[in-house]
Scaffold this motif. Structure first.
Motif, PDB file in Angstrom:
ATOM      1  N   TYR A   7      87.104  31.822 -16.599  1.00 13.78           N
ATOM      2  CA  TYR A   7      87.338  30.539 -16.481  1.00 13.78           C
ATOM      3  C   TYR A   7      88.616  29.888 -16.845  1.00 13.78           C
ATOM      4  O   TYR A   7      89.171  28.913 -16.423  1.00 13.78           O
ATOM      5  N   GLY A   8      89.134  30.650 -18.129  1.00 17.99           N
ATOM      6  CA  GLY A   8      90.254  30.428 -18.765  1.00 17.99           C
ATOM      7  C   GLY A   8      91.586  30.500 -17.672  1.00 17.99           C
ATOM      8  O   GLY A   8      92.276  29.804 -17.627  1.00 17.99           O
ATOM      9  N   LEU A   9      91.503  31.533 -16.898  1.00 18.38           N
ATOM     10  CA  LEU A   9      92.433  31.645 -15.841  1.00 18.38           C
ATOM     11  C   LEU A   9      92.316  30.660 -14.814  1.00 18.38           C
ATOM     12  O   LEU A   9      93.402  30.372 -14.173  1.00 18.38           O
ATOM     13  N   VAL A  10      91.346  30.390 -14.353  1.00 22.91           N
ATOM     14  CA  VAL A  10      91.097  29.301 -13.225  1.00 22.91           C
ATOM     15  C   VAL A  10      91.787  27.920 -13.866  1.00 22.91           C
ATOM     16  O   VAL A  10      92.341  27.490 -13.416  1.00 22.91           O
ATOM     17  N   ALA A  11      91.457  27.650 -15.192  1.00 21.04           N
ATOM     18  CA  ALA A  11      91.711  26.392 -15.999  1.00 21.04           C
ATOM     19  C   ALA A  11      93.519  26.373 -15.742  1.00 21.04           C
ATOM     20  O   ALA A  11      93.937  25.616 -15.298  1.00 21.04           O
ATOM     21  N   MET A  18      98.710  21.553 -10.743  1.00 20.22           N
ATOM     22  CA  MET A  18      98.638  20.003 -10.641  1.00 20.22           C
ATOM     23  C   MET A  18      99.782  19.412 -11.360  1.00 20.22           C
ATOM     24  O   MET A  18     100.192  18.310 -10.927  1.00 20.22           O
ATOM     25  N   VAL A  19     100.335  20.116 -12.329  1.00 17.31           N
ATOM     26  CA  VAL A  19     101.815  19.673 -13.091  1.00 17.31           C
ATOM     27  C   VAL A  19     102.703  19.811 -12.298  1.00 17.31           C
ATOM     28  O   VAL A  19     103.552  18.952 -12.054  1.00 17.31           O
ATOM     29  N   VAL A  20     103.023  21.139 -11.374  1.00 15.58           N
ATOM     30  CA  VAL A  20     103.953  20.992 -10.599  1.00 15.58           C
ATOM     31  C   VAL A  20     103.934  19.961  -9.347  1.00 15.58           C
ATOM     32  O   VAL A  20     104.802  19.403  -8.947  1.00 15.58           O
ATOM     33  N   LEU A  21     102.724  19.855  -8.904  1.00 14.07           N
ATOM     34  CA  LEU A  21     102.331  18.771  -7.769  1.00 14.07           C
ATOM     35  C   LEU A  21     102.774  17.347  -8.343  1.00 14.07           C
ATOM     36  O   LEU A  21     103.488  16.623  -7.789  1.00 14.07           O
ATOM     37  N   GLY A  22     102.565  17.095  -9.577  1.00 18.25           N
ATOM     38  CA  GLY A  22     102.634  15.782 -10.162  1.00 18.25           C
ATOM     39  C   GLY A  22     104.226  15.344 -10.543  1.00 18.25           C
ATOM     40  O   GLY A  22     104.961  14.410 -10.194  1.00 18.25           O
ATOM     41  N   VAL A  23     104.902  16.470 -10.944  1.00 21.34           N
ATOM     42  CA  VAL A  23     106.367  16.326 -10.858  1.00 21.34           C
ATOM     43  C   VAL A  23     106.914  16.127  -9.710  1.00 21.34           C
ATOM     44  O   VAL A  23     107.994  15.178  -9.420  1.00 21.34           O
ATOM     45  N   LEU A  24     106.251  16.928  -8.643  1.00 20.04           N
ATOM     46  CA  LEU A  24     107.080  16.324  -7.297  1.00 20.04           C
ATOM     47  C   LEU A  24     106.720  14.897  -6.648  1.00 20.04           C
ATOM     48  O   LEU A  24     107.536  14.459  -6.028  1.00 20.04           O
ATOM     49  N   VAL A  25     105.584  14.354  -7.068  1.00 22.90           N
ATOM     50  CA  VAL A  25     105.282  12.984  -6.676  1.00 22.90           C
ATOM     51  C   VAL A  25     105.386  12.028  -7.419  1.00 22.90           C
ATOM     52  O   VAL A  25     104.950  11.053  -7.083  1.00 22.90           O
ATOM     53  N   VAL A 178      89.063  20.483 -12.432  1.00 23.31           N
ATOM     54  CA  VAL A 178      88.335  21.870 -12.324  1.00 23.31           C
ATOM     55  C   VAL A 178      88.910  22.633 -13.917  1.00 23.31           C
ATOM     56  O   VAL A 178      88.448  23.182 -14.404  1.00 23.31           O
ATOM     57  N   ALA A 179      90.054  22.327 -13.920  1.00 23.53           N
ATOM     58  CA  ALA A 179      90.829  22.914 -14.770  1.00 23.53           C
ATOM     59  C   ALA A 179      90.524  22.353 -16.400  1.00 23.53           C
ATOM     60  O   ALA A 179      89.804  23.217 -17.080  1.00 23.53           O
ATOM     61  N   THR A 180      89.955  21.063 -16.492  1.00 25.60           N
ATOM     62  CA  THR A 180      89.484  20.767 -17.655  1.00 25.60           C
ATOM     63  C   THR A 180      87.912  21.126 -18.004  1.00 25.60           C
ATOM     64  O   THR A 180      87.646  21.796 -19.168  1.00 25.60           O
ATOM     65  N   VAL A 181      87.132  21.261 -17.048  1.00 22.24           N
ATOM     66  CA  VAL A 181      85.772  21.638 -17.105  1.00 22.24           C
ATOM     67  C   VAL A 181      85.644  23.318 -17.491  1.00 22.24           C
ATOM     68  O   VAL A 181      84.902  23.783 -18.369  1.00 22.24           O
ATOM     69  N   CYS A 182      86.383  23.910 -16.786  1.00 24.57           N
ATOM     70  CA  CYS A 182      86.493  25.208 -16.992  1.00 24.57           C
ATOM     71  C   CYS A 182      86.896  25.818 -18.377  1.00 24.57           C
ATOM     72  O   CYS A 182      86.546  26.714 -18.889  1.00 24.57           O
ATOM     73  N   ALA A 183      88.069  25.044 -18.690  1.00 21.03           N
ATOM     74  CA  ALA A 183      88.751  25.313 -20.111  1.00 21.03           C
ATOM     75  C   ALA A 183      87.921  24.931 -20.994  1.00 21.03           C
ATOM     76  O   ALA A 183      87.534  25.484 -22.075  1.00 21.03           O
ATOM     77  N   THR A 184      86.846  23.678 -20.823  1.00 22.10           N
ATOM     78  CA  THR A 184      86.059  23.369 -21.958  1.00 22.10           C
ATOM     79  C   THR A 184      84.993  24.487 -21.859  1.00 22.10           C
ATOM     80  O   THR A 184      84.345  24.865 -23.082  1.00 22.10           O
ATOM     81  N   TRP A 185      84.387  25.019 -20.864  1.00 24.61           N
ATOM     82  CA  TRP A 185      83.300  26.027 -20.960  1.00 24.61           C
ATOM     83  C   TRP A 185      83.897  27.477 -21.767  1.00 24.61           C
ATOM     84  O   TRP A 185      83.252  27.959 -22.379  1.00 24.61           O
ATOM     85  N   ALA A 186      85.046  27.876 -21.368  1.00 28.16           N
ATOM     86  CA  ALA A 186      85.539  28.877 -21.990  1.00 28.16           C
ATOM     87  C   ALA A 186      85.718  28.800 -23.567  1.00 28.16           C
ATOM     88  O   ALA A 186      85.487  29.740 -23.999  1.00 28.16           O
ATOM     89  N   LEU A 187      86.235  27.428 -24.060  1.00 26.55           N
ATOM     90  CA  LEU A 187      86.352  27.278 -25.347  1.00 26.55           C
ATOM     91  C   LEU A 187      84.819  27.102 -25.860  1.00 26.55           C
ATOM     92  O   LEU A 187      84.465  27.782 -27.106  1.00 26.55           O
ATOM     93  N   LEU A 188      83.970  26.405 -25.374  1.00 27.22           N
ATOM     94  CA  LEU A 188      82.474  26.524 -25.772  1.00 27.22           C
ATOM     95  C   LEU A 188      82.001  27.866 -25.959  1.00 27.22           C
ATOM     96  O   LEU A 188      81.249  28.305 -26.932  1.00 27.22           O
ATOM     97  N   SER A 189      82.312  28.862 -24.911  1.00 28.50           N
ATOM     98  CA  SER A 189      81.595  30.192 -24.959  1.00 28.50           C
ATOM     99  C   SER A 189      82.168  30.938 -25.909  1.00 28.50           C
ATOM    100  O   SER A 189      81.604  31.720 -26.699  1.00 28.50           O
ATOM    101  N   TRP A 190      83.473  30.988 -26.132  1.00 27.11           N
ATOM    102  CA  TRP A 190      84.208  31.592 -27.154  1.00 27.11           C
ATOM    103  C   TRP A 190      83.669  31.176 -28.635  1.00 27.11           C
ATOM    104  O   TRP A 190      83.279  31.979 -29.540  1.00 27.11           O
TER     105      TRP A 190
END
Length: 202
Positions: A7-11, A18-25, A178-190
């Motif tokens: 999940y951390g890798l997905v996040a 998302m950041v790269v796309l945000g910089v571009l637009v 997706v990044a936030t939820v997956c990161a949240t779950w990775a942290l909660l699991s840890w």
């Protein structure tokens, strides 16, 4: 739901894109994909305001909050307290961080409001991602994923058709949720694993 999946890798992957796309637009104006998507939606759905309204309905708070509340209730009934925490904390973090940090940071304007990433999309996809993570692996996960993808496609059409967002706003919102939820779950699991007692050697 396993806390050992990547999940951390997905996040991290979703967040970087998302950041790269945000910089571009960032700033004002539409990208080429935004132009093409806008023209297609206008041609296909421009004369169907009632349909567009129905398509964006799943992003409304009075739809998402009851869905999340039911998910929390089922988790608590099944003594899945960690998953119940995820159901509340994951979407809430995504919504707050998007509104208070990301939108001002990227500064993409549409009319008189900040549009990237799409807040409606963040709320919807955060809840959908939670539901996918909560589902038992197999048919349930596949069904929720397919239904969620169809709902998101409809929401995208509706928001573009109404002029609420560009296509890239929706993509950015999806990635961040997706990044936030997956990161949240990775942290909660840890954190949960850290609290587990160490087995005695005798």
């Amino acid at each position: 739901m396993s806390g050992k999946a990547p999940y951390g890798l997905v996040a991290v992957t979703c967040a970087v894109i998302m950041v790269v796309l945000g910089v571009l637009v960032s700033g004002e104006g539409r990208s080429v994909p935004d132009e093409l998507a806008g023209k297609w939606v206008e041609h296909a759905f421009g004369r169907e305001p009632d349909l567009l309204g129905l398509l964006v309905l799943p992003t409304e708070a009075y739809v998402l909050i009851p869905v999340a509340a039911i998910a929390v209730g089922l988790c608590l009934a099944g003594r899945r307290r960690l998953e119940a925490v995820l159901t509340v904390v994951g979407p809430l973090l995504a919504i707050l961080a998007n509104s208070w940090v990301l939108k001002p940071l990227f500064g993409r304007w549409k009319y008189t409001y900040l549009a990237y990433p799409s807040g409606h999309t963040v709320a919807l996809v955060a809840v959908l991602t939670v539901l996918v993570l909560l589902a038992r692996p197999g048919l349930a996960t596949a069904v929720i994923s397919i239904v969620g993808a169809v709902v998101l496609a409809g929401v995208t059409i509706g928001m573009i058709g109404f002029g609420y967002h560009y296509l890239t706003d929706v993509v950015g919102g999806t990635l961040f949720a997706v990044a936030t939820v997956c990161a949240t779950w990775a942290l909660l699991s840890w954190a949960a694993r850290r609290r587990e007692p160490v087995p005695s050697d005798g």
